[in-house]
Motif scaffolding. Structure first.
Motif, short mmCIF file in Angstrom:
data_model
loop_
_atom_site.label_atom_id
_atom_site.label_comp_id
_atom_site.label_asym_id
_atom_site.label_seq_id
_atom_site.Cartn_x
_atom_site.Cartn_y
_atom_site.Cartn_z
N UNK A 134 3.06 -16.83 -12.60
CA UNK A 134 2.38 -17.97 -12.06
C UNK A 134 1.32 -17.53 -11.12
N UNK A 135 0.99 -16.09 -10.90
CA UNK A 135 0.07 -15.60 -10.21
C UNK A 135 -1.12 -15.28 -10.91
N UNK A 136 -0.93 -15.22 -12.36
CA UNK A 136 -1.75 -14.78 -13.07
C UNK A 136 -2.63 -15.95 -14.08
N UNK A 137 -1.99 -16.88 -14.23
CA UNK A 137 -2.51 -18.25 -14.69
C UNK A 137 -2.11 -19.26 -14.02
N UNK A 138 -2.92 -20.11 -14.39
CA UNK A 138 -2.98 -21.59 -13.25
C UNK A 138 -1.95 -22.50 -14.06
N UNK A 139 -0.83 -22.92 -13.22
CA UNK A 139 0.27 -23.53 -13.73
C UNK A 139 0.31 -25.19 -13.22
N UNK A 140 -0.82 -25.51 -12.69
CA UNK A 140 -1.12 -26.73 -12.03
C UNK A 140 -1.33 -27.88 -13.32
N UNK A 141 -1.30 -27.35 -14.47
CA UNK A 141 -1.20 -28.40 -15.55
C UNK A 141 0.13 -29.02 -15.46
N UNK A 142 1.25 -28.54 -15.03
CA UNK A 142 2.52 -29.09 -14.90
C UNK A 142 2.50 -30.59 -14.01
N UNK A 143 1.63 -31.14 -14.42
CA UNK A 143 1.80 -32.40 -13.49
C UNK A 143 1.51 -33.81 -14.27
N UNK A 144 2.73 -34.44 -14.48
CA UNK A 144 3.85 -34.10 -14.17
C UNK A 144 4.69 -33.32 -15.20
N UNK A 145 5.68 -32.61 -14.97
CA UNK A 145 6.30 -31.69 -15.73
C UNK A 145 7.25 -32.86 -16.69
N UNK A 146 7.31 -32.92 -17.95
CA UNK A 146 8.08 -33.75 -18.67
C UNK A 146 9.74 -33.60 -18.99
N UNK A 147 10.13 -32.45 -18.60
CA UNK A 147 11.46 -32.11 -18.86
C UNK A 147 12.06 -31.35 -17.67
N UNK A 148 13.41 -31.32 -17.59
CA UNK A 148 14.23 -30.67 -16.78
C UNK A 148 14.48 -29.21 -17.57
N UNK A 149 14.56 -28.00 -16.68
CA UNK A 149 14.71 -26.83 -17.11
C UNK A 149 14.92 -25.72 -16.20
N UNK A 150 15.04 -24.64 -16.33
CA UNK A 150 15.43 -23.30 -15.64
C UNK A 150 14.29 -22.27 -15.31
N UNK A 151 13.96 -21.95 -14.21
CA UNK A 151 13.19 -20.87 -13.83
C UNK A 151 13.88 -19.53 -13.35
N UNK A 152 13.85 -18.42 -14.33
CA UNK A 152 14.55 -17.38 -13.92
C UNK A 152 13.90 -16.36 -13.31
N UNK A 153 13.87 -15.77 -12.14
CA UNK A 153 13.02 -14.48 -11.91
C UNK A 153 13.91 -13.60 -11.06
N UNK A 154 13.22 -12.25 -10.86
CA UNK A 154 13.92 -11.21 -10.34
C UNK A 154 13.25 -10.91 -8.99
N UNK A 155 14.19 -10.61 -7.81
CA UNK A 155 13.78 -10.40 -6.58
C UNK A 155 12.94 -9.05 -6.50
N UNK A 156 13.01 -8.09 -7.61
CA UNK A 156 12.35 -6.95 -7.50
C UNK A 156 11.01 -7.05 -8.17
N UNK A 157 10.56 -8.24 -8.65
CA UNK A 157 9.25 -8.16 -9.42
C UNK A 157 8.11 -7.92 -8.70
#
Length: 216
Positions: A134-157
Protein backbone atom coordinates in the motif's frame (compact mmCIF):
# COMPACT_ATOMS: atom_id res chain seq x y z
CA UNK A 1 -3.46 -30.51 -9.08
CA UNK A 2 -3.59 -30.63 -12.88
CA UNK A 3 -1.81 -28.11 -15.05
CA UNK A 4 -4.17 -25.98 -17.11
CA UNK A 5 -3.55 -23.57 -19.97
CA UNK A 6 -5.94 -20.64 -20.31
CA UNK A 7 -6.26 -18.43 -23.40
CA UNK A 8 -5.26 -14.91 -22.38
CA UNK A 9 -4.98 -11.54 -24.09
CA UNK A 10 -1.21 -12.02 -24.51
CA UNK A 11 -1.33 -15.72 -25.29
CA UNK A 12 -1.46 -18.73 -23.04
CA UNK A 13 -1.68 -18.47 -19.25
CA UNK A 14 -0.18 -21.34 -17.27
CA UNK A 15 -2.08 -22.42 -14.16
CA UNK A 16 -2.64 -25.10 -11.57
CA UNK A 17 -6.21 -26.07 -10.84
CA UNK A 18 -7.84 -28.15 -8.13
CA UNK A 19 -11.52 -28.97 -8.81
CA UNK A 20 -14.03 -28.55 -6.02
CA UNK A 21 -15.35 -31.44 -3.97
CA UNK A 22 -18.91 -30.93 -5.19
CA UNK A 23 -20.69 -29.49 -8.22
CA UNK A 24 -21.61 -26.24 -6.46
CA UNK A 25 -18.29 -25.83 -4.66
CA UNK A 26 -17.15 -22.26 -3.98
CA UNK A 27 -14.26 -20.92 -6.07
CA UNK A 28 -11.01 -19.18 -5.16
CA UNK A 29 -8.46 -17.39 -7.32
CA UNK A 30 -4.90 -17.06 -5.98
CA UNK A 31 -2.54 -14.30 -7.19
CA UNK A 32 1.27 -14.34 -6.90
CA UNK A 33 3.78 -11.59 -6.01
CA UNK A 34 5.54 -9.16 -8.33
CA UNK A 35 6.89 -10.79 -11.52
CA UNK A 36 9.83 -8.38 -11.68
CA UNK A 37 10.88 -9.46 -8.18
CA UNK A 38 10.80 -13.15 -9.00
CA UNK A 39 7.14 -13.69 -8.18
CA UNK A 40 5.43 -16.81 -9.55
CA UNK A 41 2.60 -19.18 -8.73
CA UNK A 42 4.89 -21.56 -6.81
CA UNK A 43 5.90 -18.91 -4.29
CA UNK A 44 5.53 -20.46 -0.79
CA UNK A 45 2.92 -17.94 0.40
CA UNK A 46 0.95 -18.33 -2.83
CA UNK A 47 0.99 -22.13 -2.56
CA UNK A 48 -0.06 -21.93 1.10
CA UNK A 49 -3.07 -19.79 0.17
CA UNK A 50 -3.94 -22.21 -2.63
CA UNK A 51 -3.80 -25.21 -0.28
CA UNK A 52 -5.90 -23.48 2.37
CA UNK A 53 -8.81 -23.08 -0.03
CA UNK A 54 -8.24 -26.47 -1.65
CA UNK A 55 -8.45 -28.25 1.70
CA UNK A 56 -11.79 -26.58 2.37
CA UNK A 57 -13.32 -27.96 -0.80
CA UNK A 58 -13.01 -24.89 -3.03
CA UNK A 59 -12.38 -25.15 -6.75
CA UNK A 60 -9.04 -23.34 -6.64
CA UNK A 61 -6.82 -21.81 -9.33
CA UNK A 62 -3.41 -20.23 -9.17
CA UNK A 63 -1.56 -19.13 -12.29
CA UNK A 64 1.49 -17.36 -13.66
CA UNK A 65 0.77 -13.88 -14.95
CA UNK A 66 2.06 -12.82 -18.37
CA UNK A 67 5.76 -13.34 -18.93
CA UNK A 68 6.17 -15.71 -15.98
CA UNK A 69 6.92 -19.42 -16.40
CA UNK A 70 5.07 -20.79 -19.40
CA UNK A 71 2.69 -17.82 -19.57
CA UNK A 72 3.20 -15.72 -22.67
CA UNK A 73 3.50 -11.96 -22.94
CA UNK A 74 5.47 -9.35 -21.02
CA UNK A 75 5.02 -7.50 -17.74
CA UNK A 76 2.51 -4.69 -18.22
CA UNK A 77 2.82 -2.58 -15.05
CA UNK A 78 -0.38 -3.99 -13.58
CA UNK A 79 -2.75 -3.21 -16.45
CA UNK A 80 -2.26 -6.46 -18.34
CA UNK A 81 -1.90 -8.37 -15.07
CA UNK A 82 -5.37 -7.23 -14.02
CA UNK A 83 -6.68 -8.40 -17.41
CA UNK A 84 -5.03 -11.79 -16.80
CA UNK A 85 -6.69 -12.01 -13.38
CA UNK A 86 -10.09 -11.25 -14.93
CA UNK A 87 -9.47 -13.94 -17.57
CA UNK A 88 -8.56 -16.45 -14.86
CA UNK A 89 -11.66 -15.63 -12.83
CA UNK A 90 -13.82 -15.93 -15.97
CA UNK A 91 -12.33 -19.39 -16.54
CA UNK A 92 -12.99 -20.43 -12.95
CA UNK A 93 -16.57 -19.24 -13.15
CA UNK A 94 -17.27 -20.86 -16.51
CA UNK A 95 -15.96 -24.19 -15.18
CA UNK A 96 -17.96 -23.85 -11.96
CA UNK A 97 -21.24 -22.18 -12.96
CA UNK A 98 -23.03 -23.33 -9.79
CA UNK A 99 -20.37 -22.01 -7.38
CA UNK A 100 -21.91 -20.79 -4.13
CA UNK A 101 -19.16 -18.25 -3.32
CA UNK A 102 -16.29 -16.42 -5.03
CA UNK A 103 -13.05 -15.53 -3.24
CA UNK A 104 -9.87 -13.75 -4.32
CA UNK A 105 -6.59 -14.10 -2.43
CA UNK A 106 -3.25 -12.48 -3.20
CA UNK A 107 0.19 -11.91 -1.78
CA UNK A 108 2.16 -8.65 -2.22
CA UNK A 109 1.65 -7.44 -5.85
CA UNK A 110 -0.97 -10.18 -6.12
CA UNK A 111 -2.89 -8.53 -3.28
CA UNK A 112 -2.88 -5.25 -5.21
CA UNK A 113 -4.16 -6.92 -8.38
CA UNK A 114 -6.67 -8.95 -6.36
CA UNK A 115 -8.17 -5.88 -4.73
CA UNK A 116 -8.53 -4.19 -8.11
CA UNK A 117 -10.25 -7.29 -9.45
CA UNK A 118 -12.54 -7.23 -6.42
CA UNK A 119 -13.71 -3.75 -7.36
CA UNK A 120 -14.64 -4.91 -10.85
CA UNK A 121 -16.39 -8.11 -9.78
CA UNK A 122 -19.15 -7.31 -7.28
CA UNK A 123 -20.06 -10.99 -7.10
CA UNK A 124 -16.93 -11.56 -4.99
CA UNK A 125 -17.82 -12.69 -1.46
CA UNK A 126 -14.47 -12.41 0.31
CA UNK A 127 -10.79 -11.64 -0.03
CA UNK A 128 -7.42 -12.36 1.57
CA UNK A 129 -4.64 -9.79 1.15
CA UNK A 130 -1.21 -10.77 2.49
CA UNK A 131 1.43 -8.00 2.68
CA UNK A 132 -0.42 -5.58 0.36
CA UNK A 133 2.07 -3.01 -1.03
CA UNK A 134 0.00 0.00 0.00
CA UNK A 135 3.02 2.33 0.04
CA UNK A 136 3.98 1.42 -3.54
CA UNK A 137 0.55 1.57 -5.18
CA UNK A 138 -2.47 3.78 -4.69
CA UNK A 139 -5.21 1.78 -2.94
CA UNK A 140 -7.69 4.67 -2.96
CA UNK A 141 -9.69 2.82 -5.62
CA UNK A 142 -11.19 0.81 -2.73
CA UNK A 143 -14.05 3.24 -2.34
CA UNK A 144 -16.20 1.56 -1.40
CA UNK A 145 -14.80 -1.94 -0.90
CA UNK A 146 -17.50 -4.37 -2.04
CA UNK A 147 -16.67 -7.35 0.21
CA UNK A 148 -15.45 -8.28 3.66
CA UNK A 149 -11.99 -9.77 4.00
CA UNK A 150 -8.68 -10.17 5.81
CA UNK A 151 -5.50 -8.12 5.62
CA UNK A 152 -2.50 -10.03 7.02
CA UNK A 153 0.83 -8.29 7.57
CA UNK A 154 4.10 -8.77 9.43
CA UNK A 155 5.36 -6.47 12.18
CA UNK A 156 8.92 -6.77 10.82
CA UNK A 157 7.98 -5.77 7.26
CA UNK A 158 10.49 -3.04 6.37
CA UNK A 159 9.42 -2.87 2.71
CA UNK A 160 5.81 -2.04 3.51
CA UNK A 161 5.70 -0.71 7.10
CA UNK A 162 2.54 -1.82 8.94
CA UNK A 163 1.42 1.79 9.38
CA UNK A 164 0.92 1.99 5.61
CA UNK A 165 -1.50 -0.94 5.66
CA UNK A 166 -3.25 0.35 8.76
CA UNK A 167 -4.01 3.56 6.90
CA UNK A 168 -5.92 1.61 4.23
CA UNK A 169 -7.63 -0.64 6.77
CA UNK A 170 -8.82 2.30 8.88
CA UNK A 171 -10.31 3.95 5.82
CA UNK A 172 -12.14 0.79 4.78
CA UNK A 173 -13.49 0.23 8.29
CA UNK A 174 -15.51 3.44 8.05
CA UNK A 175 -17.73 1.80 5.45
CA UNK A 176 -21.01 0.20 6.41
CA UNK A 177 -21.97 -3.31 5.44
CA UNK A 178 -18.51 -4.87 5.33
CA UNK A 179 -16.13 -6.16 7.99
CA UNK A 180 -12.38 -5.77 7.54
CA UNK A 181 -10.17 -8.00 9.68
CA UNK A 182 -6.58 -6.88 10.12
CA UNK A 183 -4.00 -9.17 11.70
CA UNK A 184 -0.34 -8.56 12.44
CA UNK A 185 2.10 -11.44 12.83
CA UNK A 186 4.86 -10.63 15.29
CA UNK A 187 8.34 -10.84 13.74
CA UNK A 188 7.18 -11.68 10.22
CA UNK A 189 8.94 -9.90 7.34
CA UNK A 190 7.59 -8.97 3.93
CA UNK A 191 8.68 -12.38 2.64
CA UNK A 192 7.38 -14.46 5.56
CA UNK A 193 10.58 -16.48 5.98
CA UNK A 194 10.09 -18.86 8.92
CA UNK A 195 6.50 -17.60 9.28
CA UNK A 196 4.68 -19.57 6.57
CA UNK A 197 2.98 -21.51 9.35
CA UNK A 198 1.48 -18.22 10.57
CA UNK A 199 -0.07 -17.61 7.15
CA UNK A 200 -1.53 -21.09 7.23
CA UNK A 201 -2.87 -20.70 10.77
CA UNK A 202 -4.23 -17.16 10.58
CA UNK A 203 -5.82 -17.39 7.15
CA UNK A 204 -7.18 -20.84 7.98
CA UNK A 205 -8.87 -19.58 11.14
CA UNK A 206 -10.32 -16.64 9.24
CA UNK A 207 -11.71 -18.84 6.47
CA UNK A 208 -13.23 -21.24 8.98
CA UNK A 209 -14.87 -18.33 10.81
CA UNK A 210 -16.34 -16.93 7.61
CA UNK A 211 -17.49 -20.32 6.31
CA UNK A 212 -19.15 -21.13 9.62
CA UNK A 213 -21.06 -17.85 9.52
CA UNK A 214 -21.79 -18.06 5.79
CA UNK A 215 -21.65 -21.71 4.68
CA UNK A 216 -20.53 -22.06 1.08
Amino acid sequence: MPEVILPGASGRIEGRYSPGKRANAPIALILHPHPKAGGHMNNPVTVTLYQLFQKRGFATLRYNSRGVGKSQGEFDSGIGELADAATALDWLQSNNPAATQTWVAGYQFGAYIGMQLLMRRPETDGFISVSPPSNMYDFSFLAPCPASGLFLHGTADTIVPPVEVERVVNKLRTQKGIVIDYELEEGASHFWQDHIDAVDRRVGLYLDKRLEAEPA
